[in-house]
Design an enzyme around this catalytic site. Sequence first.
Site, PDB file in Angstrom:
ATOM      1  N   CYS A 101      46.695  37.201  33.834  1.00  0.00           N
ATOM      2  CA  CYS A 101      46.470  38.370  32.978  1.00  0.00           C
ATOM      3  C   CYS A 101      47.522  38.427  31.877  1.00  0.00           C
ATOM      4  O   CYS A 101      47.203  38.684  30.711  1.00  0.00           O
ATOM      5  CB  CYS A 101      46.491  39.647  33.802  1.00  0.00           C
ATOM      6  N   CYS A 222      44.842  44.932  40.698  1.00  0.00           N
ATOM      7  CA  CYS A 222      44.199  46.123  40.158  1.00  0.00           C
ATOM      8  C   CYS A 222      42.733  46.231  40.526  1.00  0.00           C
ATOM      9  O   CYS A 222      42.280  47.255  41.024  1.00  0.00           O
ATOM     10  CB  CYS A 222      44.354  46.156  38.634  1.00  0.00           C
TER      11      CYS A 222
END
Length: 417
Positions: A101, A222
């Site tokens: 990410c 997440c």
Amino acid sequence: MSALRHVVCALSGGVDSAVAALLLRRRGYQVTGVFMKNWDSLDEQGVCAADKDCEDAYKVCQILDIPFHQVSYVKEYWNDVFSDFLNEYEKGRTPNPDINCNKHIKFSCFYHYAVDNLGADAVATGHYARTSLEDEEVFEQKHTKKPDGLFRNRFEVRNPVKLLQAADSFKDQTFFLSQVSQDALRRTIFPLGELTKDFVKKIAAENSLHHVLQKRESMGICFIGKRNLEHFLLQYLQPRPGKFVSIEDNTVLGTHKGWFLYTLGQRAKISGLREPWYVVEKDGTKGDVLVAPRVDHPALYRDLLRTNRVHWIAEEPPAALVRDKMMECHFRFRHQMALVPCVLTLNQDGTVWVTAVKAVRGLALGQFAVFYKGEECLGSGKILRLGPSAYTLQKGKNRTRVAPEASSDSPGLHPTS
């Protein structure tokens, strides 16, 4: 002059990025806050609470009196991070989506948006990390031309920016930044690099940022949220039933829904067994998960691995490694684990063999080996090959004692191969 400097700060809706923006404001910079939406909460019943995080980020901008922008990288995140996450698990590996990410989203998509669309002189995040540049040196990078063409001008001096560990060693996040590009790092400021978490919370409390101070710190991945990892993966991957097999005597101890659901080192929950067993190997061909009966079983320990082509923060391997083909340093393959002394052996294709001074527990394919020299994070490589476990080596020694005529030149893993 500093009042004219424009810094675009990534805001997550948490306390760290909020205080980062506050500190930049205090330094007299023109600050813009940007919230990135990377996961479609409509698909997941709001597991990540993205909407609430966005509201909190917007409120931070209101309190600090700075502009607020929201951008969506849902498509990019799916293609570059989440799809890789699923593909790696399907291959039986253990991926780290946080590292990807940062590489593909925060320090690529967001970075280019901040520079190209918002006209940022620099970008900032709430990561606990440092670089070798002072703020003013970061701003000067805007006017430092990147070398053109395939070959650099041999008279041109463009010293690489170093990624350094944070002052708060417990919170240090260089592990997650180990795949960030040199170009992005040159234009990045980490306002929290010299601070402790407790001091960051104190700053937030003294500056009316109570709404982010009261939030629980996000842990884990997440897009999974509070859900069970196995249940989550089986929403996307087909079950592949197999057996739990004892590595000591090949006894079948139970069944599972897929060998790819397990990571080396984790406890295997085997129905009907009261004592704990731990995953030590996986057989993708048979679909078996091999387990051992103790948390410190020698089958859990290895001292040798090979990575893919290493991403060096400086863009090239350290000079000592290039010169000698070997170099002593440290590495870790999990965030916050103690650094492990090791020796790197550089291969012609840019991959490295990593030989740990002492065998470490729970090495798994797909994890990132992140390398350090002193306080500097050198970069990282994905683990694609593992050496034999201490248990396998011990069994080999025992067989040699029984059959001394056996050849000692049998093929196997070796740093020179």
